[in-house]
Design a protein around this motif. Structure first.
Motif, mmCIF file in Angstrom:
data_model
loop_
_atom_site.group_PDB
_atom_site.id
_atom_site.type_symbol
_atom_site.label_atom_id
_atom_site.label_comp_id
_atom_site.label_asym_id
_atom_site.label_seq_id
_atom_site.Cartn_x
_atom_site.Cartn_y
_atom_site.Cartn_z
ATOM 1 N N ARG A 112 31.792 84.467 42.028
ATOM 2 C CA ARG A 112 32.716 85.562 41.850
ATOM 3 C C ARG A 112 34.120 85.142 42.253
ATOM 4 O O ARG A 112 34.313 84.122 42.904
ATOM 5 N N ASP A 167 37.649 87.362 43.624
ATOM 6 C CA ASP A 167 38.072 88.698 44.030
ATOM 7 C C ASP A 167 38.964 89.378 42.990
ATOM 8 O O ASP A 167 39.687 88.727 42.231
ATOM 9 N N SER A 178 27.295 78.198 42.104
ATOM 10 C CA SER A 178 27.818 79.211 43.015
ATOM 11 C C SER A 178 27.268 79.103 44.433
ATOM 12 O O SER A 178 27.871 79.647 45.363
ATOM 13 N N ASP A 234 33.120 85.776 61.385
ATOM 14 C CA ASP A 234 31.741 85.379 61.094
ATOM 15 C C ASP A 234 31.480 83.907 61.408
ATOM 16 O O ASP A 234 30.562 83.304 60.892
ATOM 17 N N GLY A 237 31.723 79.611 50.587
ATOM 18 C CA GLY A 237 31.954 80.739 49.692
ATOM 19 C C GLY A 237 31.871 82.070 50.402
ATOM 20 O O GLY A 237 31.263 83.011 49.903
ATOM 21 N N ARG A 238 32.483 82.175 51.570
ATOM 22 C CA ARG A 238 32.446 83.444 52.301
ATOM 23 C C ARG A 238 33.367 84.478 51.654
ATOM 24 O O ARG A 238 34.296 84.127 50.925
ATOM 25 N N ASN A 239 33.106 85.726 51.969
ATOM 26 C CA ASN A 239 33.895 86.813 51.408
ATOM 27 C C ASN A 239 35.360 86.686 51.830
ATOM 28 O O ASN A 239 35.658 86.630 53.033
ATOM 29 N N ARG A 240 36.258 86.623 50.858
ATOM 30 C CA ARG A 240 37.707 86.561 51.077
ATOM 31 C C ARG A 240 38.076 85.481 52.092
ATOM 32 O O ARG A 240 38.986 85.631 52.914
ATOM 33 N N GLN A 241 37.411 84.372 51.991
ATOM 34 C CA GLN A 241 37.558 83.322 52.997
ATOM 35 C C GLN A 241 38.962 82.735 53.061
ATOM 36 O O GLN A 241 39.516 82.555 54.148
ATOM 37 N N ARG A 247 41.411 85.031 54.734
ATOM 38 C CA ARG A 247 41.161 85.134 56.170
ATOM 39 C C ARG A 247 41.575 83.858 56.898
ATOM 40 O O ARG A 247 42.038 83.908 58.042
#
Length: 216
Positions: free
Chosen positions: A40, A42, A62, A96, A138-142, A145
């Motif tokens: 994905r 964002d 992915s 995280d 591939g962390r969320n909004r890495q 952040r």
């Protein structure tokens, strides 16, 4: 193996084919049946996506376990410092957990970059700068952040490459079919061999002397 496509996702487009909230999706740009995004990007990010109908390849590209490197062009608020670049290269602590070491370098604004619609808000009193950041997680909004963690909030984020594949001059909203390179061939699902009809061999007859006839 299914066809593979690269796509330059525009800003504020969902990286999926449907959305219950009425936002723009991949279906507004791609009308090819039975292909899906491998990973994905964002809604407020732009750039390279790979789409395929090969489920195994989709998963392998992915999945962070395979450490396929992704390169991003990042516009940040402020003049990025050498200390911040060094922190990104070492790895930074997020909520995280710590990130893996990244490849980061300050760059000029990419010459091949297209105008964003709508544009990034301009603030005369606060300069901006660019960096190239390469990660394999591939962390969320890495990425956002990570730059925030070193004191430089992200203003604009473009994924420029996945492995050896890049945007290749694609304008936002354009896509192109690609040839599977050596890096991706190891991820492709092998074709199942054609089944062959199995013909059972007849049982062999027992060899030996013929039985004698009994005397009357």
């Amino acid at each position: 193996m299914s066809d593979i496509f690269i796509f330059n996702k525009p800003f504020q487009v969902m990286s999926q084919f449907t959305d219950s909230d009425g936002r723009a999706t991949l279906a507004d740009y791609i009308r090819i049946p039975a292909i899906y995004p491998a990973g994905r990007l964002d809604y407020d990010s732009e750039g390279l996506m790979i789409l395929t109908g090969d489920g195994e390849l989709q998963h392998q590209i992915s999945h962070p376990r395979h450490k396929l490197k992704k390169t991003y062009w990042v516009q940040v608020e402020g003049e990025i410092s050498a200390h911040a670049i060094a922190q990104l290269c070492k790895g930074v602590m997020l909520k995280d957990g710590p990130t893996l070491p990244a490849s980061a370098t300050a760059i000029d604004e990419p010459g091949s970059l297209w105008p964003r619609d709508p544009p990034v808000r301009f603030r005369a009193a606060i300069p901006t700068s660019w960096l190239s950041l390469q990660i394999s997680e591939g962390r969320n909004r890495q990425v956002r952040r990570m730059t925030a963690a070193v004191g430089f909030p992200t203003l604009r984020l473009i994924r420029a490459a996945i492995g050896d594949w890049s945007l290749c001059g694609l304008a936002p909203g354009e896509y192109r079919k690609i040839t599977l390179g050596e890096e991706f061939k190891r991820y492709a699902s092998p074709k199942k061999p054609a089944s062959r009809a199995f013909k059972r061999k007849p049982k062999s007859k027992t060899l030996g002397p013929k039985p004698r006839k009994r005397s009357p």
